[in-house]
Design an enzyme around this catalytic site. Sequence first.
Site, PDB file in Angstrom:
ATOM      1  CG  LEU A  72      -2.068  -1.003   1.217  1.00  0.00           C
ATOM      2  CD1 LEU A  72      -2.674  -1.120   2.618  1.00  0.00           C
ATOM      3  CD2 LEU A  72      -3.143  -0.605   0.211  1.00  0.00           C
ATOM      4  CD  GLU A  73       4.476   1.966   4.363  1.00  0.00           C
ATOM      5  OE1 GLU A  73       4.317   2.332   5.538  1.00  0.00           O
ATOM      6  OE2 GLU A  73       5.476   1.313   3.986  1.00  0.00           O
ATOM      7  CG  MET A  74       5.910   0.458  -4.185  1.00  0.00           C
ATOM      8  SD  MET A  74       5.002   0.560  -5.728  1.00  0.00           S
ATOM      9  CE  MET A  74       4.442  -1.123  -5.882  1.00  0.00           C
TER      10      MET A  74
ATOM     11  CE  LYS B 180       5.516   3.011   8.935  1.00  0.00           C
ATOM     12  NZ  LYS B 180       5.834   2.196   7.758  1.00  0.00           N
TER      13      LYS B 180
END
Length: 843
Positions: A407-409, A498
């Site tokens: 998701l962060e990427m 997170k």
Amino acid sequence: MRKFIITALLACCLQVSAQQLSYYLPANVSYNSSVPTPKSVVGHDVGEWHITHDRLVTYMKTVDAASDRVTLTVTGTTHEGRQQLALFITTPANHAKLESIRQQHLQLSDPVKSTSLNTADMPAVVWIGCSIHGNEPSGANMSLLLIYHLAAAQGKAIDELLENTVIILDPSFNPDGLNRFSNWVNMHKSATLVSDPNTREYNEVWPGGRTNHYWFDLNRDWLPAQQPESQNRLKIFHDWRPNILTDHHEMGSNSTFFFQPGVPSRVNPNTPKKNQQLTGAIGNYHAKYLDSIGSLYFTKEGYDDFYYGKGSTFPDIHGSIGILFEQASSRGHVQQTENGLLTFGFTIRNQFVTALSTLEAARNMRKELLDYQRQFYQDVKTEAAASAVKAYVFGDAYDQSRNALFLEMMKRHKIEIYENKQALDADGKSFKPGSSWIVPTNQSQFKLVKTIFEKTLNYEDSLFYDITSWTFPLAMGLPSAELKTVPTLGNSVDDVKKPTGSIIGSSSKYAYAFEWDDFYAPKLLYALQSKGVITKVASQQFESVTSTGNKKFTFGTIVIPVAIQSKTADDIQRIIETNVAATGVQVYALNNGLSVSGIDLGSGSLVATRTPRILMLGGNGTSSNDAGEIWHMLDQRMKIPSSLIELDRFGSANISSYNIIVMPEGSYGNMEKAEQDKLRAWISNGGTVLAFEGAGRFLASAGITRTIYRSADGKTDTTLMLPYNMRSDEMRAREMPGSIFEARIDHTHPLCYGFRTKTMSIFKANTLFMDQNNSPYDSPVLLSDNPLQSGYLHKSYVDKVKGTAVVNIENIGRGKVITYSDNMNFRAFWFGTSKLFLNALFF
């Protein structure tokens, strides 16, 4: 004896004095004396010494303070704490409304808003990016000239350029690597310049200055964006979406100069044809400018635009024009080459001239570039509407950390993502609310979404400059599926949360347990071990009573008995609480040892874990990229220390205190017989070696292991009868640039703890085909009979690859050698196989 003579003319070119800036700068241009020259700040002429990063930053900040054409932004810092800069250069009038220019420019990416824009009145945005490979320094040194020229030049031409252009200058894409390299060449420069290619100045020691702190090639990280340098850079890219992005590189010293469009048949099919036409049109400006100074060059050969993780290709999927420049490298200050003496100043001048030609093209083609970007996103909307795939669903129900990393990427790339609100079954997989997400294809980043999720098997060409597949759900080991309709969407994912770890059940006087599925479970285990906590791993399944009901624990579950510890129960609870918060892992408090089913907590099937004490071999004979990926995984992700010892020191090093030796990819041709015997004896005494790719083949050839490798059969195909001039292409087509293969796994095996599926995706970028060991229990990961999932595979390897071993285990005395045919930590984003490496440390 061959003599190398430095002529007076050469010395003149190298030792550019203040009045000799005319060697670089355009003729008949006057400069504002209130803007300092590079020498007046950094203390030497451009090209006389290699600029160090600190002096580069000092000069950029000095010009920023002196010129109302420049605004400097610190975009972030590197692993070593060096600043990354972006300098915005335009007229003072444009600076006064820079934010509104940016907002308007971004509307080109919105098919709804862009239709009303008058591109005739909009400035183009051009990003000049320098030296992403630290030991390709002519770009970064050129940036001294470019910022001086753009800040100080006077006249109608520069006024028109700046009025119609916003220029973003990144003077050093890779500050840590640039500084490493500049220190190397400067410390070896002689007062009487030496041009002999054999001298130390031109031959860096391992690992060299190409890479960042952890030895990553940052030019492969634009799409995965796992390094801070890339993440900082992407913020600026997506804030501006430039029309042109130039990527200034260097190549072999005996070459000339390359600029794109490159090889037409090696362009990613997701890139529009118009992109290549515009690249060719811009190339005419480069040719004209290089012709004017007599520089040789080539184009339409050698390099490609296929992998979207490179600086020259990543812009192409955003309606931008990415341009690669490759300059023959002097590697120092002056070097004898096949084309004569190559001076550092000459390499800088070529980079400067092509930066100017890029800006000239942008000024003259401004409206065409703006219209192209607008049309690109309008076409994206049409393509997305026509796509049979309306959305992708993904998510792992057992590993929220890997979900979060993916998701962060994607959020770094401004991709729209939504929570999945309902139970979905697709492609034989189940996706549940709370652990799965939806990515619709009907969005401005459709092309990027497509390349992130798609599998490719058909190619127009068979030659590649980099990898041929990068399907991210396969890389990260995440279940995913294509959807033909868009389900009801949940909340938009704006900020990725997170995972938060906790103790479920508060506390226990008896035992704690956590499963091995989570990506950061190894980080938690080592943190506990480092605090002196005794831990065990379950080699069988069991079911226990917890505060939330009965819980089934699978293979690889870590159990922490309380009574056998040297610490109090309260101390154990405190240690666990502190470390679960840093890892996001869920730990269960267990209040008795009698299981509902399966083994009890006093069973012999609960095996003591090993606390790893790691030595990693490096230096000449090993791949710094592969070593860096291992170092990064251990140090940055898992907080596990490792000692790096170069092969040249292995013979004299005391290795008795280590229980793990990691051998990254490499040839190991410089490991002498005595050192091989030392390694063999260490293994026999109980040590474990983890050998990757070529290291495994070396151990087999040295007789340390009995692993058998199938012949890659690289013979020329005589049935093709290709012309002589195509002979190298036929051999290159047999390379394995990087493809994805399916492997069957035994998830009850200690090396496969943490996996619940029967298969995994392996990234293969070599032609090592390893037979399984005689014992079937010593080869727990085997490629399937039809393994290719995505990527290019030469026909001669189709049968070779079937059923080959990815991992082999061999007992030698009281120790083991674990051989991996492939890279388990590729480019810091192949999370799906990293546990095959990490498990070997503990179990």
